[in-house]
Write a protein that holds these residues in place. Structure first.
Motif, mmCIF file in Angstrom:
data_model
loop_
_atom_site.group_PDB
_atom_site.id
_atom_site.type_symbol
_atom_site.label_atom_id
_atom_site.label_comp_id
_atom_site.label_asym_id
_atom_site.label_seq_id
_atom_site.Cartn_x
_atom_site.Cartn_y
_atom_site.Cartn_z
ATOM 1 N N ARG A 78 -8.088 2.088 0.566
ATOM 2 C CA ARG A 78 -9.490 2.356 0.235
ATOM 3 C C ARG A 78 -9.888 1.661 -1.062
ATOM 4 O O ARG A 78 -10.911 0.976 -1.122
ATOM 5 C CB ARG A 78 -9.723 3.862 0.106
ATOM 6 C CG ARG A 78 -11.180 4.250 -0.131
ATOM 7 C CD ARG A 78 -11.333 5.730 -0.404
ATOM 8 N NE ARG A 78 -10.826 6.114 -1.695
ATOM 9 C CZ ARG A 78 -11.504 5.966 -2.852
ATOM 10 N NH1 ARG A 78 -12.699 5.437 -2.841
ATOM 11 N NH2 ARG A 78 -10.976 6.344 -3.985
ATOM 12 N N ARG A 79 -9.051 1.802 -2.081
ATOM 13 C CA ARG A 79 -9.345 1.167 -3.377
ATOM 14 C C ARG A 79 -9.365 -0.353 -3.269
ATOM 15 O O ARG A 79 -10.212 -1.016 -3.854
ATOM 16 C CB ARG A 79 -8.316 1.598 -4.421
ATOM 17 C CG ARG A 79 -8.523 2.993 -4.891
ATOM 18 C CD ARG A 79 -7.558 3.347 -5.979
ATOM 19 N NE ARG A 79 -7.714 4.733 -6.362
ATOM 20 C CZ ARG A 79 -6.838 5.404 -7.075
ATOM 21 N NH1 ARG A 79 -5.731 4.811 -7.481
ATOM 22 N NH2 ARG A 79 -7.058 6.659 -7.372
ATOM 23 N N GLN A 80 -8.412 -0.912 -2.529
ATOM 24 C CA GLN A 80 -8.361 -2.362 -2.359
ATOM 25 C C GLN A 80 -9.585 -2.848 -1.596
ATOM 26 O O GLN A 80 -10.130 -3.915 -1.903
ATOM 27 C CB GLN A 80 -7.073 -2.747 -1.621
ATOM 28 C CG GLN A 80 -6.752 -4.198 -1.631
ATOM 29 C CD GLN A 80 -6.336 -4.707 -2.997
ATOM 30 O OE1 GLN A 80 -5.993 -3.935 -3.892
ATOM 31 N NE2 GLN A 80 -6.349 -5.990 -3.179
ATOM 32 N N SER A 115 -0.670 5.507 -6.298
ATOM 33 C CA SER A 115 -2.131 5.514 -6.355
ATOM 34 C C SER A 115 -2.652 6.111 -7.661
ATOM 35 O O SER A 115 -3.831 6.009 -7.956
ATOM 36 C CB SER A 115 -2.710 6.280 -5.160
ATOM 37 O OG SER A 115 -2.230 7.601 -5.144
ATOM 38 N N ILE A 155 -12.589 -1.468 -1.650
ATOM 39 C CA ILE A 155 -13.717 -1.413 -2.589
ATOM 40 C C ILE A 155 -13.676 -2.623 -3.523
ATOM 41 O O ILE A 155 -14.712 -3.250 -3.782
ATOM 42 C CB ILE A 155 -13.698 -0.083 -3.374
ATOM 43 C CG1 ILE A 155 -14.042 1.077 -2.435
ATOM 44 C CG2 ILE A 155 -14.665 -0.130 -4.552
ATOM 45 C CD1 ILE A 155 -13.806 2.441 -3.036
ATOM 46 N N LEU A 156 -12.494 -2.969 -4.011
ATOM 47 C CA LEU A 156 -12.364 -4.149 -4.884
ATOM 48 C C LEU A 156 -12.785 -5.429 -4.174
ATOM 49 O O LEU A 156 -13.451 -6.282 -4.749
ATOM 50 C CB LEU A 156 -10.923 -4.287 -5.394
ATOM 51 C CG LEU A 156 -10.479 -3.276 -6.429
ATOM 52 C CD1 LEU A 156 -8.981 -3.434 -6.723
ATOM 53 C CD2 LEU A 156 -11.278 -3.437 -7.710
ATOM 54 N N SER A 197 0.810 -1.221 0.000
ATOM 55 C CA SER A 197 0.000 0.000 0.000
ATOM 56 C C SER A 197 0.839 1.265 0.000
ATOM 57 O O SER A 197 0.466 2.259 -0.615
ATOM 58 C CB SER A 197 -0.938 0.012 1.205
ATOM 59 O OG SER A 197 -0.197 0.016 2.403
ATOM 60 N N GLU A 201 -5.165 5.861 0.319
ATOM 61 C CA GLU A 201 -5.910 5.772 -0.940
ATOM 62 C C GLU A 201 -5.846 4.362 -1.522
ATOM 63 O O GLU A 201 -6.849 3.826 -2.004
ATOM 64 C CB GLU A 201 -5.360 6.784 -1.952
ATOM 65 C CG GLU A 201 -6.015 6.733 -3.308
ATOM 66 C CD GLU A 201 -7.510 7.042 -3.284
ATOM 67 O OE1 GLU A 201 -8.216 6.572 -4.199
ATOM 68 O OE2 GLU A 201 -7.979 7.734 -2.368
ATOM 69 N N ASN A 202 -4.673 3.731 -1.456
ATOM 70 C CA ASN A 202 -4.535 2.364 -1.967
ATOM 71 C C ASN A 202 -5.341 1.361 -1.140
ATOM 72 O O ASN A 202 -5.945 0.437 -1.690
ATOM 73 C CB ASN A 202 -3.066 1.957 -2.017
ATOM 74 C CG ASN A 202 -2.333 2.623 -3.153
ATOM 75 O OD1 ASN A 202 -2.888 2.853 -4.223
ATOM 76 N ND2 ASN A 202 -1.070 2.944 -2.930
#
Length: 105
Positions: free
Chosen positions: A96-98, A60, A100-101, A55, A93-94
């Motif tokens: 958060r994105r992970q 990002s 969501i995935l 992360s 941010e990374n």
């Protein structure tokens, strides 16, 4: 409602003499348990991100992985796209994105 968090190696982090007191004071091990309990009570989910997910080192913006970052590197410039990153904001941010995935999967 969901919260994404890294599953950190707290026991391993406690071996670092410089960080051990701060880590013990925060109580990271119990914090995730409490967050998970509260989320379940209110119908939410705790999304756990693997401790080996890069992360901090992953850009990002473009997804390139920066090699050779040390703990003292608080900002870094992506060699692939030229973006300047704050270490903690980039990691957040990374994560958060992970999260969501993982929720979509």
């Amino acid at each position: 409602m969901a919260v994404a968090a890294e599953t950190l190696n707290v026991k391993g982090m406690m071996k670092n003499r410089r960080l051990s007191r701060a880590i013990a004071d925060v109580g990271l091990g119990g914090l995730l348990l409490k967050i998970d309990y509260k989320l379940k009570r209110h119908g939410g989910n705790l999304v756990k991100i693997d401790r080996w997910f890069a992360s901090t080192r992953t850009c990002s913006d473009c997804g390139a992985i920066q090699q050779g970052l040390t703990l003292s590197d608080r900002t870094w410039l992506c060699a692939a796209c030229g973006s300047l990153h704050d270490r903690d904001e980039n990691a957040a941010e990374n994560i958060r994105r992970q999260g969501i995935l993982k929720l979509k999967a």
